[in-house]
Design an enzyme around this catalytic site. Structure first.
Site, PDB file in Angstrom:
ATOM      1  N   SER A 146     -12.815  -6.478   7.861  1.00 52.09           N
ATOM      2  CA  SER A 146     -11.970  -7.794   8.232  1.00 52.09           C
ATOM      3  C   SER A 146     -11.447  -7.622   9.647  1.00 52.09           C
ATOM      4  CB  SER A 146     -10.988  -8.215   7.250  1.00 52.09           C
ATOM      5  OG  SER A 146     -10.054  -9.174   7.761  1.00 52.09           O
ATOM      6  N   TYR A 190      -2.883  -6.414   2.492  1.00 56.45           N
ATOM      7  CA  TYR A 190      -4.325  -6.576   3.014  1.00 56.45           C
ATOM      8  C   TYR A 190      -4.504  -5.728   3.910  1.00 56.45           C
ATOM      9  CZ  TYR A 190      -8.621  -9.060   3.990  1.00 56.45           C
ATOM     10  OH  TYR A 190     -10.039  -9.128   3.998  1.00 56.45           O
TER      11      TYR A 190
END
Length: 223
Positions: A124, A137
């Site tokens: 990501s 995250y």
């Protein structure tokens, strides 16, 4: 054969359909009707994995005799400030996003080495730059980036290619959940199409053998 984790939804199911004409597929997920239906549609082999329990991977993978490529696509996200997120959230996030890919790679590596195959980590842009509220995250994705970099150096002598793909926000059910956590509306047209990310992953897998695409960042293009 190409194994895809998180295959039942989001980028995973689109990627499976993208690869199906030219790859024999192993589709990994938590099980259930969506995974069963997709495997039936694509004539793929199902593999039930609980990514929160990496210790179970050895047993789950015992039935596999051949794996050429592994695409680590599954992941989870829970937004929250460091001051408010309990250790359970950090533990689960790191287990699913980092420890599970590391352990599944370890388990499958002898098969991938035998095929001189490829391992793709779907990361990501949060693995490149961390923002407030994204601590657990982003930490898991920074760690995943390190895992890929180390693995690339270690496995080059064995002919294994390692690629990291960094998509920005993508129109998936996970993004819907993120927008809910942010207290914002969800507009799929504002984000990358999952098919665009899937095509990028397929391009990396299908690259000529004398090339390895090490890091690919995917952002929305001009509309």
């Amino acid at each position: 054969m190409t194994l895809i984790t998180g295959a039942a939804g989001g980028i995973g199911s689109v990627l499976a359909r993208e690869l199906a004409p030219s790859h024999d597929l192993i589709l990994a997920g938590r099980g259930g009707q969506r995974l069963d239906d997709l495997c039936r549609e694509l004539k793929a082999l199902p593999l039930v994995l609980n990514l929160e329990q990496p210790a179970s991977f050895v047993g789950a993978a015992q039935s596999l005799s051949r794996v050429t490529n592994v695409v680590h696509n599954a992941g989870m996200v829970e937004l929250g400030e460091v001051s408010g997120q309990a250790h359970e959230v950090w533990t689960r996030t790191l287990a699913v996003n980092t420890v599970a890919p590391a352990e599944l790679t370890r388990v499958l590596l002898p098969l991938v080495r035998a095929e001189r195959g490829s391992i793709v980590f779907v990361n990501s842009t949060a693995g490149l730059s961390a923002s407030a509220g994204w601590g657990s995250y982003a930490a898991s994705k920074f760690a995943l980036r390190a895992l890929a970099d180390v693995l690339r150096a270690e496995e080059a002598p064995h002919g294994v290619r390692v690629t990291t793909v960094y998509p920005s926000r993508t129109a998936t059910p996970m993004q819907q959940k993120v927008r809910q956590q942010e207290g914002q509306s969800y507009d799929a047209d504002a984000y990358l199409d999952a098919a665009s990310v899937a095509t990028t992953i397929a391009f990396a897998l299908n690259a000529p053998r004398d090339a390895v695409l090490t890091d690919i960042t995917v952002r929305p293009g001009p509309r």
